[in-house]
Design a protein around this motif. Structure first.
Motif, PDB file in Angstrom:
ATOM      1  N   PRO A   1     -37.532  67.219 -27.018  1.00 58.49           N
ATOM      2  CA  PRO A   1     -36.884  68.363 -26.367  1.00 58.49           C
ATOM      3  C   PRO A   1     -36.256  68.017 -25.022  1.00 58.49           C
ATOM      4  CG  PRO A   1     -39.016  68.989 -27.285  1.00 58.49           C
ATOM      5  CD  PRO A   1     -38.923  67.502 -27.416  1.00 58.49           C
ATOM      6  N   ASP A   2     -36.881  67.085 -24.287  1.00 56.98           N
ATOM      7  CA  ASP A   2     -36.359  66.753 -22.967  1.00 56.98           C
ATOM      8  C   ASP A   2     -35.489  65.508 -22.977  1.00 56.98           C
ATOM      9  OD1 ASP A   2     -38.392  65.042 -23.612  1.00 56.98           O
ATOM     10  OD2 ASP A   2     -39.285  64.999 -21.595  1.00 56.98           O
ATOM     11  N   ALA A   3     -35.149  64.994 -24.174  1.00 59.74           N
ATOM     12  CA  ALA A   3     -34.330  63.781 -24.258  1.00 59.74           C
ATOM     13  C   ALA A   3     -32.918  64.080 -23.768  1.00 59.74           C
ATOM     14  CB  ALA A   3     -34.282  63.268 -25.688  1.00 59.74           C
ATOM     15  N   PRO A   4     -32.317  63.175 -23.006  1.00 59.98           N
ATOM     16  CA  PRO A   4     -30.955  63.424 -22.511  1.00 59.98           C
ATOM     17  C   PRO A   4     -29.922  63.349 -23.627  1.00 59.98           C
ATOM     18  CG  PRO A   4     -31.652  61.197 -21.954  1.00 59.98           C
ATOM     19  CD  PRO A   4     -32.859  61.883 -22.541  1.00 59.98           C
ATOM     20  N   ARG A   5     -28.866  64.125 -23.465  1.00 63.01           N
ATOM     21  CA  ARG A   5     -27.730  63.981 -24.358  1.00 63.01           C
ATOM     22  C   ARG A   5     -27.047  62.642 -24.053  1.00 63.01           C
ATOM     23  NH1 ARG A   5     -24.791  69.542 -22.855  1.00 63.01           N
ATOM     24  NH2 ARG A   5     -25.103  68.551 -20.816  1.00 63.01           N
ATOM     25  N   ARG A   6     -26.443  62.076 -25.050  1.00 57.35           N
ATOM     26  CA  ARG A   6     -25.778  60.776 -24.869  1.00 57.35           C
ATOM     27  C   ARG A   6     -24.277  60.944 -25.064  1.00 57.35           C
ATOM     28  NH1 ARG A   6     -28.639  56.265 -28.102  1.00 57.35           N
ATOM     29  NH2 ARG A   6     -30.059  56.381 -26.305  1.00 57.35           N
ATOM     30  N   VAL A   7     -23.506  60.454 -24.101  1.00 60.03           N
ATOM     31  CA  VAL A   7     -22.039  60.481 -24.178  1.00 60.03           C
ATOM     32  C   VAL A   7     -21.526  59.053 -24.257  1.00 60.03           C
ATOM     33  CG1 VAL A   7     -19.907  61.079 -22.974  1.00 60.03           C
ATOM     34  CG2 VAL A   7     -21.843  62.666 -22.948  1.00 60.03           C
ATOM     35  N   LEU A   8     -20.737  58.786 -25.271  1.00 53.84           N
ATOM     36  CA  LEU A   8     -20.106  57.477 -25.443  1.00 53.84           C
ATOM     37  C   LEU A   8     -18.824  57.456 -24.625  1.00 53.84           C
ATOM     38  CD1 LEU A   8     -19.477  55.785 -28.914  1.00 53.84           C
ATOM     39  CD2 LEU A   8     -17.658  55.939 -27.229  1.00 53.84           C
ATOM     40  N   LEU A   9     -18.651  56.437 -23.801  1.00 54.72           N
ATOM     41  CA  LEU A   9     -17.437  56.277 -22.995  1.00 54.72           C
ATOM     42  C   LEU A   9     -16.784  54.947 -23.349  1.00 54.72           C
ATOM     43  CD1 LEU A   9     -15.508  57.102 -20.726  1.00 54.72           C
ATOM     44  CD2 LEU A   9     -17.136  56.110 -19.076  1.00 54.72           C
ATOM     45  N   ASP A  10     -15.571  55.001 -23.866  1.00 52.24           N
ATOM     46  CA  ASP A  10     -14.876  53.796 -24.331  1.00 52.24           C
ATOM     47  C   ASP A  10     -13.494  53.751 -23.684  1.00 52.24           C
ATOM     48  OD1 ASP A  10     -13.733  51.692 -25.678  1.00 52.24           O
ATOM     49  OD2 ASP A  10     -14.409  52.307 -27.659  1.00 52.24           O
ATOM     50  N   TRP A  11     -13.322  52.834 -22.771  1.00 56.62           N
ATOM     51  CA  TRP A  11     -12.072  52.717 -22.016  1.00 56.62           C
ATOM     52  C   TRP A  11     -11.311  51.439 -22.386  1.00 56.62           C
ATOM     53  CZ3 TRP A  11     -11.140  57.222 -20.405  1.00 56.62           C
ATOM     54  CH2 TRP A  11     -10.187  57.504 -19.431  1.00 56.62           C
ATOM     55  N   ARG A  12     -11.684  50.810 -23.526  1.00 54.28           N
ATOM     56  CA  ARG A  12     -11.082  49.527 -23.887  1.00 54.28           C
ATOM     57  C   ARG A  12      -9.583  49.620 -24.135  1.00 54.28           C
ATOM     58  NH1 ARG A  12     -13.663  47.939 -29.057  1.00 54.28           N
ATOM     59  NH2 ARG A  12     -13.892  50.208 -29.282  1.00 54.28           N
ATOM     60  N   ALA A  13      -9.101  50.755 -24.619  1.00 55.22           N
ATOM     61  CA  ALA A  13      -7.685  50.874 -24.952  1.00 55.22           C
ATOM     62  C   ALA A  13      -6.797  50.673 -23.734  1.00 55.22           C
ATOM     63  CB  ALA A  13      -7.396  52.237 -25.588  1.00 55.22           C
TER      64      ALA A  13
ATOM     65  N   ALA B   1      -9.995  56.508 -24.355  1.00 56.64           N
ATOM     66  CA  ALA B   1      -8.593  56.431 -23.946  1.00 56.64           C
ATOM     67  C   ALA B   1      -7.639  56.262 -25.116  1.00 56.64           C
ATOM     68  CB  ALA B   1      -8.402  55.279 -22.945  1.00 56.64           C
ATOM     69  N   GLY B   2      -8.133  56.465 -26.346  1.00 52.39           N
ATOM     70  CA  GLY B   2      -7.211  56.514 -27.470  1.00 52.39           C
ATOM     71  C   GLY B   2      -7.226  55.339 -28.410  1.00 52.39           C
ATOM     72  N   GLY B   3      -8.195  54.441 -28.301  1.00 45.90           N
ATOM     73  CA  GLY B   3      -8.256  53.323 -29.236  1.00 45.90           C
ATOM     74  C   GLY B   3      -8.481  53.811 -30.659  1.00 45.90           C
TER      75      GLY B   3
ATOM     76  N   VAL C   1     -10.268  63.011 -25.509  1.00 44.53           N
ATOM     77  CA  VAL C   1      -9.369  61.860 -25.448  1.00 44.53           C
ATOM     78  C   VAL C   1      -8.428  61.993 -24.264  1.00 44.53           C
ATOM     79  CG1 VAL C   1      -7.785  60.401 -26.764  1.00 44.53           C
ATOM     80  CG2 VAL C   1      -9.463  61.814 -27.973  1.00 44.53           C
ATOM     81  N   LEU C   2      -8.365  60.931 -23.466  1.00 47.52           N
ATOM     82  CA  LEU C   2      -7.389  60.819 -22.389  1.00 47.52           C
ATOM     83  C   LEU C   2      -6.491  59.641 -22.753  1.00 47.52           C
ATOM     84  CD1 LEU C   2     -10.313  61.775 -21.076  1.00 47.52           C
ATOM     85  CD2 LEU C   2      -8.973  61.682 -18.963  1.00 47.52           C
ATOM     86  N   PRO C   3      -5.524  59.850 -23.674  1.00 46.99           N
ATOM     87  CA  PRO C   3      -4.787  58.721 -24.248  1.00 46.99           C
ATOM     88  C   PRO C   3      -3.951  57.988 -23.216  1.00 46.99           C
ATOM     89  CG  PRO C   3      -3.806  60.802 -24.910  1.00 46.99           C
ATOM     90  CD  PRO C   3      -5.083  61.137 -24.208  1.00 46.99           C
ATOM     91  N   ASP C   4      -4.060  56.665 -23.243  1.00 42.34           N
ATOM     92  CA  ASP C   4      -3.246  55.850 -22.354  1.00 42.34           C
ATOM     93  C   ASP C   4      -1.778  56.091 -22.680  1.00 42.34           C
ATOM     94  OD1 ASP C   4      -1.716  53.407 -21.470  1.00 42.34           O
ATOM     95  OD2 ASP C   4      -3.688  52.912 -20.667  1.00 42.34           O
ATOM     96  N   PRO C   5      -0.947  56.444 -21.685  1.00 42.64           N
ATOM     97  CA  PRO C   5       0.465  56.742 -21.968  1.00 42.64           C
ATOM     98  C   PRO C   5       1.231  55.543 -22.494  1.00 42.64           C
ATOM     99  CG  PRO C   5       0.059  56.658 -19.599  1.00 42.64           C
ATOM    100  CD  PRO C   5      -1.285  56.634 -20.258  1.00 42.64           C
ATOM    101  N   GLY C   6       0.685  54.341 -22.339  1.00 48.84           N
ATOM    102  CA  GLY C   6       1.334  53.154 -22.893  1.00 48.84           C
ATOM    103  C   GLY C   6       1.062  52.965 -24.366  1.00 48.84           C
ATOM    104  N   LEU C   7       0.316  53.888 -24.981  1.00 51.92           N
ATOM    105  CA  LEU C   7      -0.013  53.799 -26.407  1.00 51.92           C
ATOM    106  C   LEU C   7       0.451  55.080 -27.109  1.00 51.92           C
ATOM    107  CD1 LEU C   7      -3.668  52.459 -26.029  1.00 51.92           C
ATOM    108  CD2 LEU C   7      -1.674  51.126 -26.732  1.00 51.92           C
TER     109      LEU C   7
END
Length: 417
Positions: A232-244, A312-314, A330-336
């Motif tokens: 019940p007290d476990a934290p939520r997990r957010v995946l952050l991927d900025w490789r794109a 970032a949109g990969g 999604v915060l898509p890289d404008p170069g993609l």
């Protein structure tokens, strides 16, 4: 493409990966047989600064898919010229002759090539093999080419220029191959993208996305089975991927990333897990706000444990996160531009939200993150995307279809296949 190579090998076919010497070690890590082709040119080796700048310059010129139909003839011509002169030339000329020689020596029945490696198409035609593009993103190059040819053929216009053909035809003819559009689009195409992400109703053969990110070791904290009810007290997990952003030549520790981390940092009882590009140390110092880090090879293990993915949109991230029914911010890289298009389709489906990459403030990041993690409609839409992605056949189940297409498009006799 690697899981498809495994599937073809498991079905009894010989598989060889032809690549430039700078990528031989990475290719050999897949467990497939590797052959080095061509010679590296100074400053344009894959992954070099010059190569990255070249790719970035081409991406910056590419329009959003929705804008293609509105491009002027001059803009279409400029894009074709830049693709030929600054991208296709750098990728293909160093490997073309050696790749043709390899194919004539080994006589493959099928050559698979990624969208900018047209040398694969020339080599296949030179030895009589079938060949197919493997589309790892929406077919922006194909759509641009189709519209360019349509505008070029307008009867009232006197338009003879075709920069791509003018560059490619002489190289193909040196090897006895006449120019045809099959050199730009393949005899057929394969893609792990479903219609809701690439916007096409027909054309490519669909196969299920199977993540491959290189060799990896699953960390102890990630060994829990996905789907288990957390404490019940476990934290939520957010995946952050900025490789794109790195793939597009950006700074992976840029201001946009800082605003994202600041926004996510306001969420209560939430841990942020950063996906690292291959070769980066998981134990190295991370940007402030990151709880943990994991190598890209473990993305498939991380995704099903998360309540939200921010990236970032990969395309790899779109598909792998989507396969586990996780909502996406999604915060898509404008170069993609292909990532921008896929992000907009994801938002239209309701399985995620899109924020402008360079302008989103931390408050809007936090607001959208909370909404996506708590909105039942977003969860249901993410589940629909999961079902669509999983409806595509796995690579092993597509092998028989590929065998039939190979027989249809190669010049080999059936007894030779």
């Amino acid at each position: 493409m690697v899981p498809l190579g495994w599937a073809l090998r498991a079905a009894g076919h010989e598989v060889r990966v032809a690549t430039r010497s700078a990528l031989v070690d990475a290719a050999a890590d897949t467990g497939l047989t590797v052959v080095a082709v061509g010679e590296e040119t100074s400053g344009e080796a894959p992954g070099s600064a010059d190569a990255t700048r070249t790719a970035t310059g081409v991406r910056d010129l590419l329009p959003d898919p929705g804008e293609i139909a509105d491009l002027s003839w001059e803009s279409l011509l400029s894009v074709q010229r830049t693709l030929a002169d600054e991208r296709l030339r750098a990728v293909n000329e160093p490997i073309l002759d050696d790749l043709v020689l390899l194919c004539r020596q080994w006589l493959p029945h099928l050559v698979l090539w990624e969208p900018t490696t047209v040398a694969g198409a020339v080599a296949a035609e030179a030895c009589g093999a079938a060949h197919a593009r493997f589309l790892w993103s929406p077919d922006l190059h194909g759509a641009l080419r189709e519209h360019f040819l349509s505008r070029r053929a307008e009867p009232e216009a006197d338009r003879s220029e075709d920069p791509l053909r003018e560059w490619l035809a002489p190289h193909a003819e040196r090897h006895g191959v006449g120019f045809g559009e099959e050199l730009t689009r393949g005899r057929f195409s394969l893609t792990p993208l479903v219609t809701v992400l690439d916007g096409t109703q027909d054309g490519p053969e669909r196969l299920r996305h199977i993540h491959y990110g290189g060799q990896t070791t699953i960390p102890t904290w990630l060994r829990d089975r996905p789907g288990e009810t957390p404490a019940p007290d476990a934290p939520r997990r957010v995946l952050l991927d900025w490789r794109a952003t790195g793939a597009a030549g950006g700074d992976p520790d840029d201001k946009a990333l800082r605003r994202v981390l600041d926004g996510l940092g306001t969420l209560e009882n939430t841990e942020i897990v950063l996906v690292l590009p291959e070769g980066e140390d998981e134990d190295a110092e991370m940007p402030s706000g990151v709880t943990r880090a994991v190598g890209q090879g473990a993305l498939h293990a991380l995704a099903p444990t998360c309540s939200l993915a921010v990236h970032a949109g990969g395309i790899d991230t779109f598909c792998e996160v989507g396969r586990h029914g996780v909502p996406q911010l999604v915060l898509p890289d404008p170069g993609l531009p292909d990532a921008v298009a896929s992000a907009e389709r994801l938002a239209a489906l309701g399985a995620g939200s899109v924020l402008p990459h360079g302008e989103a403030e931390s408050d809007s990041v936090a607001e959208e993150a909370v909404r996506l993690m708590t909105d039942p409609e977003a969860a249901r839409a993410a589940e629909r995307l999961r079902e669509a992605l999983d409806a595509a056949p796995t690579p092993d189940r597509l092998v028989e279809r590929i065998e039939r297409l190979t027989a249809e498009h190669s010049r080999f006799e059936p007894s030779e296949l």
